[in-house]
Design a protein around this motif. Structure first.
Motif, PDB file in Angstrom:
ATOM      1  N   TYR A 105       0.832  -1.204   0.000  1.00  0.00           N
ATOM      2  CA  TYR A 105       0.000   0.000   0.000  1.00  0.00           C
ATOM      3  C   TYR A 105       0.868   1.258   0.000  1.00  0.00           C
ATOM      4  O   TYR A 105       0.660   2.173  -0.808  1.00  0.00           O
ATOM      5  CB  TYR A 105      -0.927  -0.003   1.215  1.00  0.00           C
ATOM      6  N   PHE A 106       1.854   1.302   0.893  1.00  0.00           N
ATOM      7  CA  PHE A 106       2.704   2.492   0.964  1.00  0.00           C
ATOM      8  C   PHE A 106       3.581   2.622  -0.282  1.00  0.00           C
ATOM      9  O   PHE A 106       3.847   3.731  -0.757  1.00  0.00           O
ATOM     10  CB  PHE A 106       3.548   2.467   2.234  1.00  0.00           C
ATOM     11  N   SER A 107       4.023   1.498  -0.846  1.00  0.00           N
ATOM     12  CA  SER A 107       4.794   1.540  -2.086  1.00  0.00           C
ATOM     13  C   SER A 107       3.941   2.077  -3.233  1.00  0.00           C
ATOM     14  O   SER A 107       4.400   2.899  -4.046  1.00  0.00           O
ATOM     15  CB  SER A 107       5.316   0.138  -2.414  1.00  0.00           C
ATOM     16  N   ARG A 108       2.691   1.630  -3.292  1.00  0.00           N
ATOM     17  CA  ARG A 108       1.778   2.112  -4.338  1.00  0.00           C
ATOM     18  C   ARG A 108       1.501   3.601  -4.174  1.00  0.00           C
ATOM     19  O   ARG A 108       1.443   4.355  -5.159  1.00  0.00           O
ATOM     20  CB  ARG A 108       0.475   1.308  -4.292  1.00  0.00           C
ATOM     21  N   GLN A 109       1.322   4.048  -2.933  1.00  0.00           N
ATOM     22  CA  GLN A 109       1.075   5.464  -2.698  1.00  0.00           C
ATOM     23  C   GLN A 109       2.260   6.323  -3.140  1.00  0.00           C
ATOM     24  O   GLN A 109       2.090   7.444  -3.623  1.00  0.00           O
ATOM     25  CB  GLN A 109       0.775   5.700  -1.214  1.00  0.00           C
ATOM     26  N   GLN A 110       3.475   5.798  -2.998  1.00  0.00           N
ATOM     27  CA  GLN A 110       4.651   6.527  -3.465  1.00  0.00           C
ATOM     28  C   GLN A 110       4.639   6.654  -4.985  1.00  0.00           C
ATOM     29  O   GLN A 110       4.972   7.709  -5.543  1.00  0.00           O
ATOM     30  CB  GLN A 110       5.925   5.812  -3.004  1.00  0.00           C
ATOM     31  N   ALA A 111       4.231   5.574  -5.681  1.00  0.00           N
ATOM     32  CA  ALA A 111       4.129   5.634  -7.143  1.00  0.00           C
ATOM     33  C   ALA A 111       3.070   6.643  -7.577  1.00  0.00           C
ATOM     34  O   ALA A 111       3.251   7.372  -8.564  1.00  0.00           O
ATOM     35  CB  ALA A 111       3.799   4.245  -7.700  1.00  0.00           C
ATOM     36  N   VAL A 112       1.966   6.711  -6.840  1.00  0.00           N
ATOM     37  CA  VAL A 112       0.912   7.682  -7.149  1.00  0.00           C
ATOM     38  C   VAL A 112       1.438   9.103  -6.959  1.00  0.00           C
ATOM     39  O   VAL A 112       1.139  10.006  -7.751  1.00  0.00           O
ATOM     40  CB  VAL A 112      -0.325   7.425  -6.263  1.00  0.00           C
ATOM     41  N   MET A 113       2.233   9.321  -5.911  1.00  0.00           N
ATOM     42  CA  MET A 113       2.813  10.642  -5.668  1.00  0.00           C
ATOM     43  C   MET A 113       3.748  11.044  -6.809  1.00  0.00           C
ATOM     44  O   MET A 113       3.743  12.197  -7.267  1.00  0.00           O
ATOM     45  CB  MET A 113       3.569  10.635  -4.336  1.00  0.00           C
ATOM     46  N   GLU A 114       4.550  10.111  -7.286  1.00  0.00           N
ATOM     47  CA  GLU A 114       5.467  10.414  -8.388  1.00  0.00           C
ATOM     48  C   GLU A 114       4.693  10.788  -9.649  1.00  0.00           C
ATOM     49  O   GLU A 114       5.096  11.694 -10.396  1.00  0.00           O
ATOM     50  CB  GLU A 114       6.379   9.215  -8.639  1.00  0.00           C
ATOM     51  N   ALA A 115       3.565  10.110  -9.891  1.00  0.00           N
ATOM     52  CA  ALA A 115       2.726  10.460 -11.036  1.00  0.00           C
ATOM     53  C   ALA A 115       2.119  11.848 -10.853  1.00  0.00           C
ATOM     54  O   ALA A 115       2.019  12.631 -11.807  1.00  0.00           O
ATOM     55  CB  ALA A 115       1.626   9.413 -11.214  1.00  0.00           C
ATOM     56  N   ALA A 116       1.721  12.180  -9.620  1.00  0.00           N
ATOM     57  CA  ALA A 116       1.144  13.496  -9.340  1.00  0.00           C
ATOM     58  C   ALA A 116       2.171  14.606  -9.559  1.00  0.00           C
ATOM     59  O   ALA A 116       1.831  15.696 -10.042  1.00  0.00           O
ATOM     60  CB  ALA A 116       0.612  13.541  -7.912  1.00  0.00           C
ATOM     61  N   GLU A 117       3.421  14.352  -9.213  1.00  0.00           N
ATOM     62  CA  GLU A 117       4.478  15.344  -9.441  1.00  0.00           C
ATOM     63  C   GLU A 117       4.610  15.647 -10.933  1.00  0.00           C
ATOM     64  O   GLU A 117       4.753  16.811 -11.331  1.00  0.00           O
ATOM     65  CB  GLU A 117       5.808  14.834  -8.889  1.00  0.00           C
ATOM     66  N   LYS A 118       4.553  14.610 -11.762  1.00  0.00           N
ATOM     67  CA  LYS A 118       4.674  14.821 -13.204  1.00  0.00           C
ATOM     68  C   LYS A 118       3.479  15.597 -13.752  1.00  0.00           C
ATOM     69  O   LYS A 118       3.632  16.480 -14.607  1.00  0.00           O
ATOM     70  CB  LYS A 118       4.815  13.476 -13.918  1.00  0.00           C
ATOM     71  N   GLU A 119       2.284  15.287 -13.262  1.00  0.00           N
ATOM     72  CA  GLU A 119       1.101  16.012 -13.723  1.00  0.00           C
ATOM     73  C   GLU A 119       1.179  17.483 -13.318  1.00  0.00           C
ATOM     74  O   GLU A 119       0.830  18.377 -14.102  1.00  0.00           O
ATOM     75  CB  GLU A 119      -0.156  15.346 -13.161  1.00  0.00           C
ATOM     76  N   ALA A 120       1.647  17.746 -12.092  1.00  0.00           N
ATOM     77  CA  ALA A 120       1.807  19.132 -11.649  1.00  0.00           C
ATOM     78  C   ALA A 120       2.821  19.863 -12.520  1.00  0.00           C
ATOM     79  O   ALA A 120       2.628  21.033 -12.884  1.00  0.00           O
ATOM     80  CB  ALA A 120       2.248  19.158 -10.185  1.00  0.00           C
ATOM     81  N   LEU A 121       3.890  19.180 -12.861  1.00  0.00           N
ATOM     82  CA  LEU A 121       4.934  19.768 -13.705  1.00  0.00           C
ATOM     83  C   LEU A 121       4.367  20.147 -15.072  1.00  0.00           C
ATOM     84  O   LEU A 121       4.598  21.257 -15.580  1.00  0.00           O
ATOM     85  CB  LEU A 121       6.068  18.753 -13.848  1.00  0.00           C
TER      86      LEU A 121
END
Length: 358
Positions: A105-121
């Motif tokens: 779960y925590f590993s998946r949440q980290q992947a979601v955060m990395e995707a969110a960073e790219k979308e924000a960029l």
């Protein structure tokens, strides 16, 4: 003649039973329970975390990203939480996918955060009119349901690039290609695994948690994107997970890409997902994030203006209730898009300096 008998040993069994009971009780008190205790996390100043090459540094105030702290529940922690008004207790099953463990779960949440960073960029560079190249590479596998058709065939980190020869550049494309397939249908998957192209054939079938619907058994696939901004960007954050940093990262990046100071000297916190169209989405833990923002001395809190639904408190209502209950004095600002947030920043305070974006 005096006869000396053997001295009787003291009966230590009651003491041993007490020690054993204390040991068992202590272990039980520390044993993890199937709950998370959610508490106010931190408010992270993004002027210290977001770095852009050749950026403007006109800001006087600060944008804050807000977080929630999640502790695994034990009897001791539950007892302590009962005396804290600022906490939420949630079942693990409400956060985890079927058969997903806490580590994944925590590993998946980290992947979601990395995707969110790219979308924000992407959103920030496009709003600022600064060139950025984006390539959708496929559907990223973040996890596989045990016992599903994909179990033992696909790994977390694989990128599915095509189904039966038809490209699937996004996660939505992949799910769309599979949606109308019947159970037992074989599908040919083209994947990238650590950069190596592979092909695998999988027969669709119902899997644990699918409610009888056939599928591969993927846990929250994401779009794998390669993002190449024209200016070098570094986002240096402590390990956090989930998509809710999207809005505030977007605003902090825009503030570095255009002249003037969007904060106008204020401390501005908030939460909300961001998509490529700049829409702000609903998130969890809003009340705890409001408290984290207030503890950092924030003046304003941006919150998703999500539509009301029966049986569910909106993010806006949750933020306002918390602000009033704890008398925090924050200005709660509902937003549906990043443009709503920018409009507020440009009109609520002194006008921003005019000038072309780089």
């Amino acid at each position: 003649m005096l006869s000396l008998g053997r001295a009787r040993r003291p009966d230590v069994r009651p003491v041993l039973r007490l020690i054993l009971a204390l040991a068992v009780g202590g272990a039980a008190a520390l044993w993890p329970l199937p709950y998370f205790i959610l508490l106010p996390g931190s408010a992270i100043p993004l002027d210290e975390a977001v770095h852009v090459e050749d950026a403007y540094h006109d800001e006087v105030g600060t944008f804050y990203l807000t977080t929630v702290r999640a502790d695994r529940a034990t009897l001791i922690r539950l007892a302590a939480a009962a005396f804290r008004p600022a906490r939420e207790i949630v079942r693990m099953d409400d956060l985890l996918f079927p058969h997903e463990d806490v580590d994944h779960y925590f590993s998946r949440q980290q992947a979601v955060m990395e995707a969110a960073e790219k979308e924000a960029l992407i959103v920030a560079f496009r709003k600022a009119g600064v060139p950025i190249a984006v390539e959708n590479r496929g559907a990223l596998v973040t996890g596989v349901v045990p016992g599903s058709p994909a179990d033992g065939v696909l790994n977390a980190g694989d990128v599915i690039t095509a189904v039966d020869g038809v490209p699937t550049p996004t996660a939505e494309d992949l799910l769309g290609r599979l949606a109308s397939r019947d159970a037992g249908t074989p599908v040919r998957l083209r994947i990238l695994r650590e950069g190596r192209p592979l092909e695998r054939t999988v027969r669709l079938a119902p899997f644990p948690g699918s409610r009888g619907r056939p599928g591969l058994g993927l846990i929250q696939p994401l779009t794998a994107r390669e993002v190449r901004p024209s200016l070098a960007v570094t986002i240096d954050l402590e390990p956090i997970g989930g998509p809710s940093a999207g809005l505030m990262l977007t605003l902090a990046l825009i503030n570095r890409l255009v002249p003037g100071d969007l904060t106008h000297g204020h401390r501005i916190a908030g939460t909300g997902t961001i998509d490529l169209d700049g829409r702000v989405g609903r998130v969890g833990g809003v009340s705890l994030k409001v408290l984290a923002a207030a503890a950092a001395g924030a003046d304003v809190f941006f919150v998703p203006d999500d539509p009301p639904e029966a049986g569910r408190t909106s993010n806006v209502e949750e933020a306002r209730r918390t602000n009033e209950r704890f008398r925090l004095g924050l200005t709660i600002v509902p937003v549906r898009t990043v443009d709503d947030a920018l409009q507020y920043l440009r009109t609520a305070f002194a006008p921003a300096q005019a000038g072309p974006a780089r």
